[in-house]
Design a protein around this motif. Structure first.
Motif, PDB file in Angstrom:
ATOM      1  N   LEU A 158      81.287 -22.327  21.597  1.00 60.57           N
ATOM      2  CA  LEU A 158      79.943 -22.514  22.131  1.00 60.57           C
ATOM      3  C   LEU A 158      79.886 -23.437  23.343  1.00 60.57           C
ATOM      4  O   LEU A 158      78.807 -23.653  23.890  1.00 60.57           O
ATOM      5  CB  LEU A 158      79.027 -23.057  21.028  1.00 60.57           C
ATOM      6  N   MET A 264      72.119 -19.272  17.312  1.00 63.94           N
ATOM      7  CA  MET A 264      73.531 -19.638  17.416  1.00 63.94           C
ATOM      8  C   MET A 264      74.256 -19.437  16.092  1.00 63.94           C
ATOM      9  O   MET A 264      75.426 -19.031  16.060  1.00 63.94           O
ATOM     10  CB  MET A 264      73.665 -21.088  17.869  1.00 63.94           C
ATOM     11  N   LEU A 268      77.348 -17.206  15.613  1.00 60.62           N
ATOM     12  CA  LEU A 268      78.570 -17.808  15.092  1.00 60.62           C
ATOM     13  C   LEU A 268      79.051 -17.083  13.837  1.00 60.62           C
ATOM     14  O   LEU A 268      80.258 -16.970  13.592  1.00 60.62           O
ATOM     15  CB  LEU A 268      78.327 -19.293  14.787  1.00 60.62           C
ATOM     16  N   ALA A 280      81.204 -17.554  22.647  1.00 59.68           N
ATOM     17  CA  ALA A 280      79.929 -16.875  22.412  1.00 59.68           C
ATOM     18  C   ALA A 280      79.372 -16.359  23.731  1.00 59.68           C
ATOM     19  O   ALA A 280      79.378 -17.081  24.732  1.00 59.68           O
ATOM     20  CB  ALA A 280      78.956 -17.831  21.748  1.00 59.68           C
ATOM     21  N   CYS A 283      76.664 -18.361  25.758  1.00 61.54           N
ATOM     22  CA  CYS A 283      77.000 -19.626  26.424  1.00 61.54           C
ATOM     23  C   CYS A 283      77.997 -19.458  27.562  1.00 61.54           C
ATOM     24  O   CYS A 283      78.508 -20.455  28.088  1.00 61.54           O
ATOM     25  CB  CYS A 283      77.559 -20.620  25.406  1.00 61.54           C
ATOM     26  N   THR A 290      82.481 -21.692  29.394  1.00 60.21           N
ATOM     27  CA  THR A 290      81.509 -21.718  28.290  1.00 60.21           C
ATOM     28  C   THR A 290      80.795 -23.062  28.311  1.00 60.21           C
ATOM     29  O   THR A 290      81.436 -24.114  28.292  1.00 60.21           O
ATOM     30  CB  THR A 290      82.213 -21.549  26.937  1.00 60.21           C
ATOM     31  N   TYR A 292      77.187 -24.746  26.635  1.00 59.01           N
ATOM     32  CA  TYR A 292      75.897 -24.765  25.932  1.00 59.01           C
ATOM     33  C   TYR A 292      74.839 -25.462  26.781  1.00 59.01           C
ATOM     34  O   TYR A 292      73.681 -25.016  26.853  1.00 59.01           O
ATOM     35  CB  TYR A 292      76.088 -25.466  24.588  1.00 59.01           C
TER      36      TYR A 292
END
Length: 1762
Positions: A158, A264, A268, A280, A283, A290, A292
């Motif tokens: 993430l 999320m 996940l 992910a 993100c 990546t 967040y």
């Protein structure tokens, strides 16, 4: 150097490092075993510090070597060397472990200096997060010293920041570890985290998310709680904390975080089910990385920042921009899922405001209007108005209740519906601005309610009119009456059912069951709006009954008073006035013809109605004082309120301490008999008592001698009795000797006489046993045989102990031998009797040894600490002759010990062992206040020649003497400290600890850690005891407990202290002294953590932008700042109010389950810190149907002894934080008031934090935490067995600014959605308490002042119109009868007698009756009534102006020592518009009433009627000067006049501040009038001044009773002429460049002409001198009205070219007002005794403590002369 040499050295280094690495792990185990088995804490600590320094040196050498080789070596050998250096630096665990920064738990590398990692619960938590067996594979290339864990997986997937991951990893580990420790599980070899601990953390952290999903009808991110395994629960908890930890300002949007978490977690879940992890998709940034922060948080933040910029720095209307609540409430609707994932940039939610296109408000709009008071609390106003209507109807029917009266009473029906219809209309109007974005259900409800109330109001009104027709027709038909009764009865029944179902606890289950029916659900929805918050605001049936009965008593008293003393006396006069016809008016009557004298009746009833609406607060005050007093007595407050009581009850303290503050497994150990139990309790109590006494000595409240007398022996030795502190036993031996000398009776009678004083008996016994033990250990076997008249023995013993308390020398050894022989002589010659012949052989042996010089020749000098202490104690017991009745002498020390010992008997939860207690954090926001006073600040003198140091030396002389004694100095001057840097630093701390500084706060809060270390250290020894190898004396020895690694680690596991120093980074960059002082505090307090916002300029795409980071630092082993975490923010974190934003950025660094909010002006005490674990257990206690979410804590205001003003503020504050909050918690409406409350940390950080931060609306940010907690089904309690110190403002200007800030904050609360929802959703009785203790308090305060205005304007109307005389002449019944009704409550309301009742009750409870009476009388003599009346005006002004115009802002009041004289001009600037103008208006009303009014009783009636109003005038005009130091000193008065005139006449301009120029100040004073609504309201209010001219003109003798309008018109012509004359008089030669001499000549002629004209007017007409003064009053009032209108409509006046004239007229008004106030000051300044008297009453408490304030105020320079 050759290649072989290099490789040889590198191989040697590598082998050494491998060996050291192997040894390191062994060292860790050995050190852990040794510290547990041997308890060698000090050597462990020293060794750890030395190892750290060695590793730091090695690391530095490697860095130097790396630089020498070069970053880019060209040859192969250089590259190999560089690679080898880097490998060593990476692989050396010990080197990295000791130097890698960590906060509490060294998770990234092992550390020998920190024992936290050895605790089984911590090891179990670490193992739990490292359990990655069922997780997908993911790249893990980075070399680290720890195993990979679930946080590494979440970071990879993430894109969380590295330091956010490190921060939350520790947070989760500590949360799991502490949950595990509370289970009291046996620790195995490889401890494992228990499922129950994981589930507890999981359910608490995700509780709000689960409720949110349930509210929106969404399925949670997991299938079921049972299906989620332990590892998956930890992952979800970690995910939530990582989302929250990096959310920045989005943390204020808890449901937005729920939305992010929901999506999320879903995302996940799919990744976790795969075999290999991948980033992910939500993100992944544009560059493929990546993040967040960039993808999720930054877009939301940027939209919020754009909206915040739209508020125009807080000056724009609240309706013009979205605040934090608007953003969060978007997620209260199912439509939020239309936002998509990741959030769609083009959505309405993320739309940035443009000129004509912006997203509207959500659910609520904070329009600025007083109407919010009616809308939010309409049930209260409707109830009061209907009751007034009914009582009035009954009054006019002379108390008879018959069918006709009932029919009239039923008029309440239409009134009820019409008033509800008005509230509904307000709902419709005040929702404007949110219709486009509001939920469809909310708008539907508004429309349905509006249509329903429109129809039912019309229908019920029609029916009632028909009922009246039937009544008037006098026929027997009553059809409409029956229909009407049926309709009202049916409606009342339905409302009652829904009220019961929605509010009554017993019916709540039925209400929940009925929600399944759409029919009931629809009507409940119409009856009460449904929000995500505010559901389930009900209490248990017992608590509900409690506050219902409370309010029924108040309402019964209120309505009885209203009926019999307010309404009924006015009935007869009203009927008479209505019947009067053809009344002659003194003026031209415009409105009263043919309306039955409606204005006269209004002037009579208006003050009664005003008092009726606000006096309910007085009844609440009275009953709450009574209830609070009873509750305090029940809680045993004030049982120990004097030092004598403490002495008498000291014997009971150990058992009470063992019961309350000691864990049960320690205090409940089995003993053989009761005497052993007492001794065991004393042994438990003594180390804690001694630490408390030591802390008092460290704080310089007691001297060394008092320290010795107050210390308590350990009671763990072989003595057969309990040893009490010496201050209880002093002089008892001398008294016992006197008894023995005078005794003629038997020994039994002598002992009986001694035993009547328990402490005397203890002293005699202890003296005997101690002497026996000391003598036995001092000599050999032969000498011990002698130990078989008392004064001689005592004198010899005293000489002996006097030698033994010193160090051993040859001379002193000889002296001891001599003293023993003298003692032998006394025993053998005085005690041997003829009947002792059987001991003849023993005495012969002793005599032979004595003659040979062998007797007592071999002395065993006391070596061990215990024996030394016993000798010293015996010596003091024998030598201290004076009484210790007043020990300790210091009043603060007495107060603290009294409160602590009193609290031992109060009801508190049992203490858990430290290892099982609830962990907590303390959190202090700091901006730029004083951290530590510098020497220059201590020595700098004010205008009176007074330095801070000199002031404190005089205020605290005993503490100054104790300080000098502690640092080893005698009487020292300031200059003596220059030769010692350490003493200088101690001096700076001594002064800072007596001010309101950060240093004082930090010292106080770090007492928590000290208390936990002490408790943990002693518990380990108590529970282990002799089995662990400790002797009886050793296992409760506290020497060196602060160095115990175990104790320190345990304390760090349970306690964290974070100070959020917002601009610390900027202060460091500019080398500000505050930064150095904060760094010094970190060096002195190793557990202190400082969080701050770091700003740096970075380049992005060729543009320089600012990046912001949240950083946490601590002091390293060298005392330098060591950065622990640095978390990047999406932008500037300050979008709203500064303090809550400061708290929000740093709250991620707090730990534990609880968090205590501490302001920067607070203090704490060691003895109170010992009770913290008891307080935290309240979170698990039974406090109703919900567990507590905020624990209220009592405060002690430590600034009360500085001056009378400080005392008033202290007493007022103490009353509120004790008795007031005690009752609020009892009535279930206590909120959070910015005091040291303890929050349930997890509950609040998952629900928006510990404060709200929207600009202006949340300026009183703290109280919104209480609102939020209550609305989210929290429970707020209050506890008084623990206290925290707090400083308050001590100068009048500081106090006024503080009260203005609070009043302005309450004005903003009136507009807020939180107050609206609480007012709507509370049940009726709980709503009453909420209203009258929050915004209602300020409403009633304002109405108190408005009552004075309403009453006086009514009387002036009657006086100027001539109606008072005319009615009295015709009816002869009005007189004082009607006035009595209007004034029954007025005097007491204004003087404030009733509002002082809680304060008096608090005095009685905690000081005793006599002291309470004395304190209250003293306060009255110090003009406390003047102060409180003045404060009334302050609160009224700022509260009213905030609601009308806004402008509430944070006032930096300053927290220094206020002894300086405030200049007249400064006071005038601050109070001119808030007090002086209003006071002069009241004075004008009173003068006109006295001049033209008529009262039957004459002068005495006038005095009775107006005395309270005159008192208000005097208080508002002169309080700033009465309470101004040196306010009546002649020299200061002269200087003030010069300063005043310079300020008044100085021209303003661009950049000139109001404190320098009257013109600039005048512009600033009217800057708040901005909106058209504000201008209209100001215009309406200003028009009231026109009544004076209109009325007075017709009263002039020259008018000859002519009531034509032409008379009034002519007065305006005169006024215009006067204005023109003023213009001519103020025209200066500078402006009239042509013929300046002619202008002056013309001005002179005009002056002479005016004087001559007035003289002729008086001589030739009926115009009198009295008329002249009356005309002046009339024109002054009209001129002020015109002036106010001109300022209000400045934009229209300026183009007309009249602004300069308006400004000059305004200057003249201010000059005149200033002169009116200044003249009395000048008069009193002529008399020197007035200044002396002022100093005496202003600083009376200080004088009573032997202070020298008079010298201070006189500008004494004694500190320099010395």
């Amino acid at each position: 150097m050759g290649e072989e040499q290099w490789w040889w050295r590198m191989m040697w280094w590598d082998e050494a490092e491998k060996k050291k690495g192997d040894n390191f792990n062994l060292d860790l185990k050995m050190e852990g075993r040794r510290q547990r088995v041997e308890g060698n804490e000090k050597s462990m600590e020293t060794r750890a510090i030395e190892m750290k320094k060695i590793y730091a040196t090695l690391r530095a050498l490697l860095d130097v070597l790396e630089i020498l080789v070069g970053q880019s070596p060209s040859d192969r050998l250089g590259r190999q060397i560089l690679d080898e250096i880097r490998r060593i630096k990476r692989s050396d665990a010990a080197l990295r472990g000791e130097l890698m920064p960590y906060n509490i738990v060294p998770l990234d590398a092992p550390s020998v200096a920190n024992s936290v990692g050895f605790f089984p619960e911590v090891r179990a938590a670490i193992a739990a997060i490292q359990n990655c067996e069922d997780l997908p594979r993911f790249p893990y290339d980075t070399l680290q010293l720890r195993q990979k864990d679930i946080f590494d997986l979440l970071q990879y997937v993430l894109g969380f920041q590295e330091d956010n991951v490190r921060n939350q990893r520790e947070n989760v580990v500590l949360a799991l570890a502490n949950a595990q420790s509370r289970l009291s599980l046996p620790s195995g070899t490889e401890p494992k985290i228990d499922e129950r601990a994981v589930t507890e953390v999981f359910c608490k952290v995700l509780d709000n998310y689960i409720k949110w999903c349930r509210y929106l009808g969404k399925r949670v991110a997991w299938t079921s709680l049972e299906a989620v395994n332990k590892n998956r629960k930890i992952i979800l908890v970690a995910l939530y904390f990582l989302i929250w930890g990096e959310a920045a300002n989005v943390r204020f949007l808890p449901e937005c975080l729920c939305y992010i978490f929901h999506n999320m977690a879903k995302e996940l879940d799919g990744i976790l089910d795969s075999s290999e992890a991948e980033p992910a998709k939500s993100c992944i940034t544009d560059d493929g990385s990546t993040s967040y922060l960039d993808k999720i948080i930054t877009p939301i933040y940027q939209t919020m920042a754009s909206e915040a910029n739209n508020n125009n720095n807080g000056t724009a209307a609240h309706s013009a921009w979205r605040n934090y609540d608007d953003f969060n409430e978007y997620f209260w609707s199912h439509s939020c899922f239309k936002l998509g994932w990741p959030p769609a940039e083009g959505s309405k939610f993320l739309r940035k405001p443009a000129k004509r296109k912006r997203t509207g408000k959500t659910n609520f709009v904070e329009h600025r209007t007083f109407l919010h008071l009616y809308r939010s609390f309409h049930r209260l106003w409707i109830f009061l108005l209907l009751m007034f209507q009914c009582l009035t109807i009954i009054g006019f029917h002379h108390g008879k209740i018959d069918i006709d009266t009932i029919k009239i009473l039923l008029s309440a029906g239409p009134a009820f519906f019409i008033l509800n219809f008005i509230e509904c209309c307000l709902d419709v109007i005040l929702m404007f601005g949110a219709y486009k974005t509001a939920r469809g259900f909310a708008i539907s409800r508004l429309v349905i309610r509006f249509l329903w109330l429109t129809a039912v109001s019309a229908f019920v009104t029609y029916l009632y009119l028909k009922v009246l027709d039937e009544k008037n027709a006098r026929n027997s038909d009553s059809t409409y009456f029956r229909i009407y009764a049926l309709v009202l009865g049916g409606y009342a029944a339905v409302r009652l059912v829904f009220a019961l179902m929605a509010k009554i606890p017993a019916c709540h289950r039925l209400s929940s069951f009925s929600d399944r029916s759409q029919f009931f659900q629809f009507f409940k929805w119409i009856y009460q709006e449904r929000y995500y918050i505010g559901r389930g605001l009900y209490e248990s049936i017992g608590e509900y009954t409690r506050y219902v009965v409370f309010w029924l008593v108040i309402l019964a008293c209120k309505f009885t008073f209203a009926y019999f003393l307010q309404i009924r006396p006015l009935v007869s006069p009203t009927n008479t006035i209505v019947k009067l016809h053809d009344l002659r008016y003194s003026w031209h009557d415009l409105v009263s013809r043919g309306n039955k004298n409606a204005l006269t009746i209004l002037s009579l009833w208006a003050p009664v109605l005003a008092i009726y609406l606000m006096d309910i607060h007085i009844w609440y005050t009275l009953l709450s004082a009574l209830v609070g007093g009873v509750m305090g007595a029940r809680d045993r407050l004030g049982e120990i309120r004097t030092i004598e009581m403490l002495h008498k009850r000291f014997e009971s303290f150990p058992s009470a301490f063992a019961k309350s503050l000691s864990p049960q497994r320690i205090s409940s150990r089995p003993v053989a008999q009761d005497s052993e139990l007492t001794k065991m309790h004393a042994s438990i109590f003594s180390p804690f008592w001694n630490e408390i006494i030591k802390s008092l000595r460290e704080e310089d409240y007691i001297s060394n001698r008092e320290l010795d007398l107050l210390m308590m022996p350990s009671n763990c030795g072989n003595l057969r009795l309990v040893q009490w502190p010496l201050f209880l036993l002093t002089s008892k031996i001398m008294l016992a000797n006197d008894y023995a000398s005078d005794c003629k009776d038997s020994q039994d009678e002598l002992w009986y006489r001694i035993s009547r004083d328990e402490y005397m008996a203890y002293a005699v016994k202890e003296c005997y046993y101690s002497a026996e033990r000391i003598l036995h250990t001092l000599v050999d076997g032969e000498g011990q045989r002698c130990l078989k008249k008392l004064q001689l023995v005592q004198s010899r013993l005293t000489g002996l102990t006097g030698l033994l308390i010193r160090d051993e020398t040859a001379d002193r050894a000889a002296g001891v031998t001599k003293a023993l022989r003298e003692l032998y002589e006394v025993v053998t010659h005085e005690f041997l009797a003829p009947n002792l012949r059987e001991q003849f052989d023993t005495w012969q042996l002793l005599l032979r040894a004595r003659n040979e010089g062998r007797l007592f020749s071999n002395i065993f000098w006391p070596k061990d600490l215990e024996m030394k202490e016993q000798v010293k104690r015996l010596h003091l017991l024998l030598t201290v002759k004076d009484s210790a009745a007043n020990i300790p002498k210091n009043l603060e020390a007495q107060r603290r010990l009294q409160f602590f010992t009193n609290s031992l008997f109060m009801d508190m939860p049992a203490a858990k062992p430290v290892s099982e207690m609830i962990p907590f954090s303390v959190f202090t926001p700091y901006y730029s206040e004083t951290v530590l006073y510098s020497m220059s600040e201590l020595r700098v003198e004010n205008e009176d020649g007074i330095s801070i140091l000199f002031y404190l030396q005089k205020i605290y002389p005993d503490e100054w003497a104790n300080f000098l004694e502690r640092i080893g100095r005698g009487e020292s001057s300031d200059d003596d400290f220059k030769d010692s840097a350490s003493d200088t630093l101690e001096l700076r701390f001594w002064v800072s600890y007596r001010g309101q500084t950060l240093a004082r706060t930090v010292r106080g809060m770090m007492y928590y850690r000290r208390a936990l270390m002490l408790q943990s250290y002693l518990e380990k020894r108590y529970l282990g005891g002799i089995e662990d190898g400790y002797s009886a004396a050793e296992y409760i020895d506290t020497q060196g407990y602060e160095l115990s690694p175990d104790a320190r680690a345990q304390a760090d596991l349970k306690f964290t202290y974070v100070v959020s120093c917002q601009i610390y980074g900027q202060q460091k960059q500019r080398k500000a002294p505050e930064a150095a002082d904060i760094a010094l505090l970190m060096q002195r307090n190793e557990a202190l953590r400082v969080a701050f916002i770091h700003e740096e300029d970075v380049s992005s795409d060729g543009h320089a932008i600012k990046e912001y980071h949240s950083k946490l630092v601590k002091a390293d082993v060298h005392g330098k700042d060591q950065e622990i975490y640095s978390i990047k923010l999406p932008g500037n974190p300050k979008l709203g109010e500064g303090k809550p934003e400061n708290q929000n950025h740093a709250i991620i660094f707090t730990r534990g389950d609880a968090i205590q909010t501490i302001d920067m002006n607070q203090d704490n005490y060691l003895e109170e810190a010992m009770k913290m674990r008891n307080l935290l257990e309240e979170f698990r206690g039974n406090h109703g149907i919900r567990y507590p979410t905020i624990l209220g804590v009592r405060e002690h205001v430590f600034t009360g002894s500085v001056s009378s003003l400080a005392s008033f503020m202290s007493n007022q504050e103490t009353c509120f934080v004790t008795l007031g909050q005690r009752v609020l918690a009892y009535l279930k409406v206590r909120m959070h008031y910015g005091h040291p409350d303890v929050f349930d940390r997890i509950f609040h950080i998952t629900r928006g934090g510990i404060s709200k931060a929207s600009r202006v609306i949340n300026i009183s940010e703290d109280i919104y935490a209480g609102f939020n907690s209550t609305l989210r089904q929290g429970n707020i309690t209050h506890h008084e067995y623990i206290q925290v110190g707090k400083g308050r403002d001590v100068g009048l200007n500081q106090i006024a600014l503080f009260e203005g800030k609070v009043a302005g904050g309450n004005g903003e609360q009136v507009l807020s959605r939180d107050v609206y929802r609480l007012g709507q959703l509370f049940d009726f009785f709980r709503m009453l308490t909420f209203f009258f203790t929050t915004v209602g308090y300020y409403v009633c305060t304002m109405m108190t002042v408005l009552t004075v205005y309403v009453f006086l304007y009514g009387r002036v109307y009657l006086a100027l119109s001539g109606l008072d005389y005319e009615i009295s002449r015709q009816a002869r019944i009005l007189g004082n009868t009607a006035l009595d009704a209007a004034l029954n409550a007025q005097f007491l309301v204004q003087i404030g007698i009733f509002t002082a009742v809680p304060m008096i009750m608090g005095f009685i409870l905690e000081l005793g009756l006599l002291k309470a009476i004395f304190s209250f009388i003293t306060m009255q003599l110090q003009f406390c009534s003047v102060f409180f009346t003045f404060s009334l005006g302050t609160r009224t002004h700022y509260f009213g102006r905030t609601i009308l115009h806004g402008g509430a802002k944070y006032h930096a009041t300053g927290r220094g020592f206020v002894v300086r004289h405030i200049k007249f001009a400064e006071n005038y600037r601050l109070y001119s518009r808030s007090h002086f103008v209003k006071a002069l208006e009241v004075a004008l009303l009173l003068i006109i009433y006295i001049a033209y009014g008529y009262t039957k009783g004459g002068a005495s009636s006038f005095i009775l009627i107006t005395i309270s109003s005159w008192f208000l005038v005097v208080s508002w005009l002169f309080a700033p000067y009465i309470f101004n130091p040196s306010g009546f000193e002649w020299q200061k008065t002269v200087e003030d006049f010069d300063d005043w005139t310079n300020w008044l006449l100085y021209k303003g301009g661009v950049g000139v501040k109001g404190e320098n120029s009257w013109e600039s100040w005048w512009d600033e004073e009217h800057a708040h009038i901005k909106t058209i609504r504000g201008r209209i309201l100001e215009t309406i209010l200003s028009l009231r001044f026109l009544i004076f001219q209109y009325g007075i003109v017709y009263k002039l003798k020259i008018t000859s009773h002519n009531t034509s309008l032409a008379v009034y018109g002519f007065s305006w012509i005169v006024l215009l002429v006067l204005v023109l004359l003023f213009k001519l008089f103020t025209a200066t030669p500078k402006k009239s460049t042509a013929l300046p001499t002619f202008v002056r000549f013309l001005q002179g002629l005009l002056a002479l002409g005016m004087i001559a004209g007035i003289a002729l007017l008086i001589a030739l007409t009926k115009f009198t001198i009295a008329d002249l003064f009356a005309s002046a009053l009339a024109f002054v009032a009209t001129g002020w009205c015109v002036l106010c209108l001109a300022v209000t409509w400045k934009r229209l006046v300026k183009p007309l070219g009249l602004w300069d004239s308006v400004r000059e007229i305004a200057r003249m008004y201010d000059a005149g007002m200033g002169a009116l106030i200044f003249v009395p000051i000048v008069f009193f300044s002529w008399f020197p005794f007035v200044s002396t008297f002022q100093s005496r009453f202003l600083f009376n408490q200080a004088f009573s403590r032997g202070l020298e304030i008079s010298l201070i105020l006189a500008g004494n320079k004694a500190n320099q002369e010395k």
